[in-house]
Structure formats: structure tokens, C-alpha cells
Design a protein around this motif. Structure first.
Motif, PDB file in Angstrom:
ATOM      1  N   ARG A  69      24.848 -22.016  13.061  1.00 36.18           N
ATOM      2  CA  ARG A  69      23.542 -21.661  12.549  1.00 36.18           C
ATOM      3  C   ARG A  69      22.527 -21.625  13.675  1.00 36.18           C
ATOM      4  NH1 ARG A  69      25.009 -26.153  13.346  1.00 36.18           N
ATOM      5  NH2 ARG A  69      23.813 -28.070  13.399  1.00 36.18           N
ATOM      6  N   GLU A  70      21.430 -20.934  13.415  1.00 35.98           N
ATOM      7  CA  GLU A  70      20.266 -20.961  14.291  1.00 35.98           C
ATOM      8  C   GLU A  70      19.207 -21.827  13.612  1.00 35.98           C
ATOM      9  OE1 GLU A  70      19.088 -17.013  15.663  1.00 35.98           O
ATOM     10  OE2 GLU A  70      21.095 -16.311  15.096  1.00 35.98           O
ATOM     11  N   TRP A  72      15.022 -23.357  13.712  1.00 38.06           N
ATOM     12  CA  TRP A  72      13.647 -23.340  14.199  1.00 38.06           C
ATOM     13  C   TRP A  72      12.922 -24.562  13.664  1.00 38.06           C
ATOM     14  CZ3 TRP A  72      16.377 -19.170  12.689  1.00 38.06           C
ATOM     15  CH2 TRP A  72      16.440 -18.068  13.543  1.00 38.06           C
ATOM     16  N   PRO A  77      12.415 -22.022  18.394  1.00 39.37           N
ATOM     17  CA  PRO A  77      13.883 -22.005  18.331  1.00 39.37           C
ATOM     18  C   PRO A  77      14.476 -23.236  19.010  1.00 39.37           C
ATOM     19  CG  PRO A  77      13.116 -20.456  20.003  1.00 39.37           C
ATOM     20  CD  PRO A  77      11.894 -20.956  19.280  1.00 39.37           C
ATOM     21  N   LYS A  79      18.168 -25.094  20.311  1.00 39.48           N
ATOM     22  CA  LYS A  79      19.572 -24.864  20.628  1.00 39.48           C
ATOM     23  C   LYS A  79      20.453 -25.666  19.670  1.00 39.48           C
ATOM     24  CE  LYS A  79      22.981 -25.174  24.356  1.00 39.48           C
ATOM     25  NZ  LYS A  79      23.220 -25.577  25.769  1.00 39.48           N
ATOM     26  N   THR A  80      21.480 -25.026  19.146  1.00 34.44           N
ATOM     27  CA  THR A  80      22.370 -25.707  18.197  1.00 34.44           C
ATOM     28  C   THR A  80      23.824 -25.593  18.638  1.00 34.44           C
ATOM     29  OG1 THR A  80      22.702 -23.734  16.823  1.00 34.44           O
ATOM     30  CG2 THR A  80      20.820 -25.148  16.283  1.00 34.44           C
ATOM     31  N   HIS A 102      25.299 -18.459  10.093  1.00 36.50           N
ATOM     32  CA  HIS A 102      26.295 -17.446  10.417  1.00 36.50           C
ATOM     33  C   HIS A 102      27.580 -17.611   9.608  1.00 36.50           C
ATOM     34  CE1 HIS A 102      24.067 -15.786  13.854  1.00 36.50           C
ATOM     35  NE2 HIS A 102      23.724 -17.045  14.132  1.00 36.50           N
TER      36      HIS A 102
END
Length: 307
Positions: A69-70, A72, A77, A79-80, A102
Motif C-alpha cells: 500500500r501507499e 499519506w 507521502p 515510505k511503506t 495495491h
């Protein structure tokens, strides 16, 4: 609208789900315990709505597979890393997290308000913690959270039937672990090694025995014993070797076992009399504790009497 429905609607709004997907979002909401099971095998093609800002944490454990996943936080944003089965990730809801998934979702999300952490610290005579320490977007393997989630998973199939004692047991264990492992909570008082006084143990068992459904809360029983909820739960385990929830379940099985000798009572009637949700629930609990189904035990007694 019930609190559980509010949590369901909130999660549905965050994930931008239509009403047809609401059966895939299941919430258990009992006092301080709020947990949501998300099982969505559909791909996401949009950024989620921001989570409502709240002085609370969302603790997410991945059940199966992985989730990339992304993220925020406050619009920035972060980092994952992919979250694999058993992985646990934390989110500070004061930062309004938003996600782009995703992969399909298969997780349990716990909502842990700061007021719950404060109450746990106060009960332990410890300073209140400031913030939990974790790396946003990066999961950790936490076997305590994993085991508590494993105990809770079957309850999502019938959230209305979750007993208050069981919910309190999970909530207190989870909150205490999180406060200690990620908040650095340490009690400043000398740990008590004693259990309940004789009158306290007797009164606690009387109250729980009179509420076989488990709808009495740990806080209610603790008040009757002139103790805080956390102190009572710890002292009860020292006295009996069991948590209040475990003791009540064993007591219900013992009561049901006695009723099995009465052939006029059906298994469904015994289940209802002893506080189980239904015959299936009773059979599973009885078999787990006694190693034989109640029906099979009853048949064995019938054969024994013939000889």
C-alpha cells in the motif's frame, strides 16, 4: 444507530465501498473493544478517504497473504513496506492517514483510544504514556497481538453474541501489551503477588455465575470487590489460575455437564440454559475443554447404564 454500525459505516466510507460490500466489513464493539474484520478480494483503484482525526491509534494485523500500500499522513507521502501475514502496523489517527491499496484486504483493525491507554496506566500506578513508538508504514511481527487476534477471529461471525467478559479480556490484554511494548509503560508501584481475598473471590464467582451469558463486565465485578478492573483481573488469575472469562466458560461447561444427565433436556435447551449462543457454540466449547462432544458423552452414559 448502534456503535458497531457506526464503525462499519466509518470503515465503509474510508474505503469508498458501496453498500453491496458492507457484509465484508464486520465489527465487534463492546465498551473499550472495537475491532473490524476486513475481507475484500476486490482490487482498489482509488485513494481512500482520510480516517477521521481522533486521539487514538489504529492497529492493523494482516491475516493472510500480503498487502502492499501507499500511505499519506497529514497529506505527506510516507515510505511503506509490504505487510505480510502476521505483520502488525500502527497508525496515529491524529494524522488523518490515507491509503492506496495495491492488494486485496484481509486484516483485523483495532481502534485503541488514548483514554483507554490512560486508564490502563492509571490502573497500573504508572505515568501516562505520551506517544506509542513505531515506524509509520513499516510492520512488525508481534506474537501477542497475533494470538489475541486468533482468539477473536471466530467472534466476527456472530458479533452480537460476544460476551462482555470476553471483550473485556481481549481489550485489557491488548491495551496493556501495547502500552508496555510500544509506550514504555512501567508500573512505579511494587507488583502485588497476592490474589483476591476470600470474600472477593466468592463475590466475583457469585456475580459471574448469576450471569452465565457473560454480559457482566470486568469493571462491574471489580467494583463489587472494591478493586480497579486491571487489579481485579490480575488478582483473579493469581487466585484461580484463569482469567475471569476463562473461569466463566469452564463454569458454564460444568453446569452444562450436570444437565446432560437429564435426558429430558435437549442439547439446544442445555446450551440456552448455560449461556451459550446456540447448540453449535455449546458443542464446540464442550469438546474443546472435555475432549468429547456432549452428544457422544451422553450416549456413552446410556451404554454404560445398560451394562
Amino acid at each position: 444507530m448502534a456503535k458497531r454500525d457506526i464503525f462499519n459505516r466509518r470503515m465503509q466510507h474510508i474505503l469508498r465501498l458501496s453498500d453491496e460490500h458492507t457484509p465484508l466489513i464486520k465489527t465487534i464493539q463492546k465498551n473499550s473493544l472495537a475491532a473490524t474484520r476486513c475481507q475484500l478480494d476486490m482490487p482498489f483503484d482509488t485513494v481512500t478517504n482520510p480516517s477521521p482525526r481522533d486521539d487514538a491509534y489504529m492497529i492493523v494485523i494482516q491475516i493472510h497473504g500480503k498487502n502492499s500500500r501507499e500511505l499519506w499522513l497529514d497529506g505527506r507521502p510516507i515510505k511503506t513496506e509490504p505487510l505480510h501475514a502476521g505483520g502488525v502496523v500502527f497508525h496515529d489517527l491524529r494524522q488523518g492517514p490515507r491509503f492506496y491499496f495495491h492488494d486485496p484486504l484481509d486484516s483485523v483493525n483495532f481502534h485503541l483510544p488514548r483514554k483507554t491507554l490512560d486508564a490502563i496506566a492509571d490502573d497500573a500506578s504508572a505515568p501516562r504514556i505520551s506517544d506509542l513508538k513505531f515506524t509509520p508504514g513499516v510492520g512488525v511481527m508481534d506474537h501477542v497481538v497475533g494470538e489475541l487476534t486468533r482468539l477473536l477471529l471466530p467472534a466476527f461471525d456472530n458479533p452480537d453474541q460476544v460476551s462482555q467478559l470476553f471483550a473485556d479480556h481481549i481489550s485489557l490484554a491488548l491495551g496493556t501489551h501495547i502500552a508496555q511494548a510500544y509506550g514504555g509503560m512501567r508500573s512505579v508501584a511494587a507488583p502485588s503477588r497476592g490474589g483476591l481475598a476470600t470474600w472477593q473471590e466468592r463475590r466475583a464467582k457469585e456475580l459471574m455465575s448469576a450471569n452465565l451469558q457473560g454480559d457482566v463486565s470486568i469493571a462491574d465485578v471489580a467494583t463489587e470487590c472494591s478493586l480497579s478492573a486491571g487489579h481485579f483481573a490480575r488478582a483473579f488469575r493469581r487466585s484461580t489460575g484463569l482469567s475471569p472469562h476463562q473461569w466463566l466458560l469452564q463454569h458454564r461447561i460444568d453446569e452444562a455437564h450436570g444437565l446432560l444427565r437429564d435426558r429430558r433436556l435437549s442439547l439446544a435447551e442445555i446450551a440456552c440454559a448455560c449461556g451459550f449462543a446456540d447448540q453449535s457454540h455449546f458443542t464446540k466449547a464442550y469438546t474443546r475443554l472435555r475432549g468429547i462432544t456432549p452428544g457422544a458423552w451422553r450416549r456413552q452414559q446410556q451404554i454404560t447404564r445398560k451394562f
